[in-house]
Scaffold this active site. Structure first.
Site, mmCIF file in Angstrom:
data_model
loop_
_atom_site.group_PDB
_atom_site.id
_atom_site.type_symbol
_atom_site.label_atom_id
_atom_site.label_comp_id
_atom_site.label_asym_id
_atom_site.label_seq_id
_atom_site.Cartn_x
_atom_site.Cartn_y
_atom_site.Cartn_z
ATOM 1 N N GLY A 123 0.753 -1.348 -0.013
ATOM 2 C CA GLY A 123 -0.081 -0.056 0.042
ATOM 3 C C GLY A 123 0.950 1.136 0.007
ATOM 4 O O GLY A 123 1.889 1.401 -0.489
ATOM 5 N N LYS B 177 2.080 6.220 4.112
ATOM 6 C CA LYS B 177 1.322 6.659 5.411
ATOM 7 C C LYS B 177 0.852 5.490 6.250
ATOM 8 O O LYS B 177 1.161 5.594 7.508
ATOM 9 C CB LYS B 177 0.284 7.617 4.788
ATOM 10 C CG LYS B 177 -0.716 8.184 6.158
ATOM 11 C CD LYS B 177 -1.763 8.915 5.575
ATOM 12 C CE LYS B 177 -2.644 9.465 6.788
ATOM 13 N NZ LYS B 177 -3.888 10.377 6.141
ATOM 14 N N GLY C 46 1.793 2.431 5.696
ATOM 15 C CA GLY C 46 2.800 1.552 6.198
ATOM 16 C C GLY C 46 3.588 1.925 7.312
ATOM 17 O O GLY C 46 4.070 1.295 8.166
ATOM 18 N N GLU D 176 5.671 -2.996 1.115
ATOM 19 C CA GLU D 176 5.886 -2.572 -0.133
ATOM 20 C C GLU D 176 5.028 -1.139 -0.500
ATOM 21 O O GLU D 176 3.637 -1.379 -0.609
ATOM 22 C CB GLU D 176 5.267 -3.828 -1.150
ATOM 23 C CG GLU D 176 5.775 -3.599 -2.637
ATOM 24 C CD GLU D 176 4.682 -2.657 -3.469
ATOM 25 O OE1 GLU D 176 5.210 -1.633 -3.756
ATOM 26 O OE2 GLU D 176 3.944 -3.396 -3.956
ATOM 27 N N CYS E 220 1.893 0.458 -8.674
ATOM 28 C CA CYS E 220 2.948 1.196 -7.651
ATOM 29 C C CYS E 220 4.302 1.152 -8.558
ATOM 30 O O CYS E 220 5.068 1.791 -8.284
ATOM 31 C CB CYS E 220 3.202 0.027 -6.496
ATOM 32 S SG CYS E 220 3.194 -1.649 -7.012
#
Length: 488
Positions: free
Chosen positions: A198, A201, A203, A220, A255
């Site tokens: 994700g 923030k 994370g 990740e 991503c």
């Protein structure tokens, strides 16, 4: 799934869930090759039998084209699972390593063992692949698993909750649906590893929760992935690969999708023309009507991307696209030229169909520009200049690099996939997923022979000579110490 399992997860239910999985893990059932292989075969069977349902869920969540659903999600997941099945017995074998003279006679090995009960929190942009890929690795390593799919892709989340228990051992592998409260409840408890895909923030929240229990993590997190385009390229091929890497990857909602381009001022006009040609070739004169482009996932993300596009600092910078339809949640592929570095679009991860182009006087300046920003998940270079390629590979720090293409490194299970710095911690894919969910346990085997009195007190002068010679590798000194003669 029972009515009890369908109820929302709160703190007490999360506790009971983790407790039951730990009981299952401690029974030892997940450790055998047979159990692991049976689960992996079940996942492959699910993908074979329910391919249409998986595609329908992905289309419902993202309007994802069927070809993208198969190529980017289902086929990659099948390849991951097939590789794990093929190599699992080899991966599970102890690795023999050299022993040491001071422990003679002995043998040494490194034994991969499962960590225990692990939590996987997946993302919405590739909601099938990014959920099932790490689950495959965790199962291959012999763990009990909780999968928390993304609520932003509700159809795929519901599909996992409905289908997965029919194909795997539901006493050891659970799916938990829900939003922030459910995720928060799960994070309150002790896990043996957490893998999260994700943004940075969230994370940080995951990392803080894991720190309370000293739980190891894989994060990740993405970031702004740069594409450097030298003038010494096959421009037609380069433009096609950039376009398909950006807009053919969930319409930029990936991503590792190109986030911005760096090229020289003199070459920018040629590059822009080539990108426009490729865009029109792939998505037609009216890309808003193209069935080969995913929609923006929801209204919140649509508004976020429009905020980047409507930033007054990039007024007049749009050179292609810019159309939007809030009702359909669609934004056309958009090129922007010479955007200022302090604009929102250059400060935030775009995660959408906007592609700014930054120009420099000399292509070597691109390396300093990339290194002035947080380390990206991926960085791309297009060039025929080998010296520039070597310098780029040596000087640019990123989760992964790709020369003369975009995103393809993700599909190679022999390469680790993960970030560095702000773009992530740890890596997975293929054998790296097995390693991510395993502990490499050191084991030394000795017999009752080979006793050396110098190991034990009292430490006489003769014993000290012997041990000093032994530990320094002085074999002649060892022999002399044994027979009691001083060394001249």
């Amino acid at each position: 799934m029972s009515e009890d399992e369908q109820r929302p997860i709160n703190d007490s239910r999360a506790y009971e869930l983790v407790k039951s999985l730990r009981v299952s893990f401690n029974s030892g059932k997940t450790r055998s090759y047979a159990w692991r292989a049976f689960q992996l075969k079940g996942i492959i069977r699910m993908m074979d039998e329910k391919e249409e349902e998986i595609m329908n869920a992905l289309h419902a969540d993202l309007s994802k084209p069927r070809l993208e659903s198969f190529v980017h999600e289902i086929s990659l997941a099948k390849s991951t699972c097939s590789l794990a099945l093929k190599e699992l017995q080899q991966w599970m074998k102890p690795e023999k390593v050299s022993s040491i003279l001071t422990a003679f006679p002995s043998s040494a090995e490194i034994l991969p063992e499962p960590l225990g009960v692990v939590l996987i929190i997946s993302a919405w942009n590739y909601p099938f692949l990014l959920a099932i890929d790490p689950v495959i690795g965790a199962i291959a390593a012999g763990n009990s698993v909780v999968l928390k799919p993304s609520e932003i892709a509700p159809s795929t989340s519901a599909l996992f909750a409905r289908l997965l228990p029919k194909y795997i051992d539901n006493s050891c592998i659970k799916v938990v649906e829900g939003t922030v409260p459910e995720t928060t409840a799960l994070l309150e408890h002790k896990w043996d590893k957490i893998l999260y895909t994700g943004n940075a923030k969230v994370g940080r929240i995951i990392m803080a929760a894991a720190a309370k229990h000293l739980t190891p993590i894989v994060l990740e997190l993405g970031g702004k992935c740069p594409v450097v385009v030298d003038s010494n390229v096959d421009l037609k091929v380069a433009s096609k690969r950039i376009v398909v890497g950006k807009w053919g990857s969930n319409n930029g909602q990936a991503c590792i999708a190109p986030d911005y381009i760096i090229t020289t001022k003199s070459f920018a006009p040629q590059l822009v023309d080539a990108l426009k040609i490729s865009l029109k070739s792939f998505y037609g004169e009216n890309p808003m009507q193209s069935e080969d482009l995913s929609r923006i996932v929801n209204s919140n993300h649509f508004a976020r991307i429009i905020r980047l596009l409507d930033d007054e600092k990039i007024s007049g910078k749009i050179i292609h696209g810019g159309e939007r339809d809030e009702k359909l949640l669609k934004i056309a592929p958009t090129l922007l030229l010479d955007v200022p570095d302090d604009s929102l679009i250059m400060q935030e991860e775009i995660f959408g169909p906007l592609l700014p182009i930054v120009t420099v006087d000399n292509i070597e300046e691109s390396i300093d520009l990339i290194n002035s920003k947080p380390k990206p998940l991926s960085a791309y270079l297009f060039t025929k200049n080998k010296k520039l390629e070597e310098k780029f590979v040596r000087a640019v720090s990123a989760g992964g690099l790709l020369i003369n293409d975009t995103i393809m490194h993700f599909a190679n299970p022999n390469l680790p996939f993960g970030g560095v710095g702000e773009s992530g911690i740890g890596a997975y894919h293929g054998k790296f997923s097995f390693d991510a969910f395993s502990h490499r346990k050191a084991v030394l085997h000795r017999s009752f022979g080979g006793e050396v009195s110098a190991r034990y007190p009292p430490y006489t002068a003769q014993k000290q000579k012997f041990l000093r010679a032994l530990l320094s590798g002085d074999i002649i000194g060892v022999i002399l110490a044994i027979i009691g003669f001083p060394r001249s």
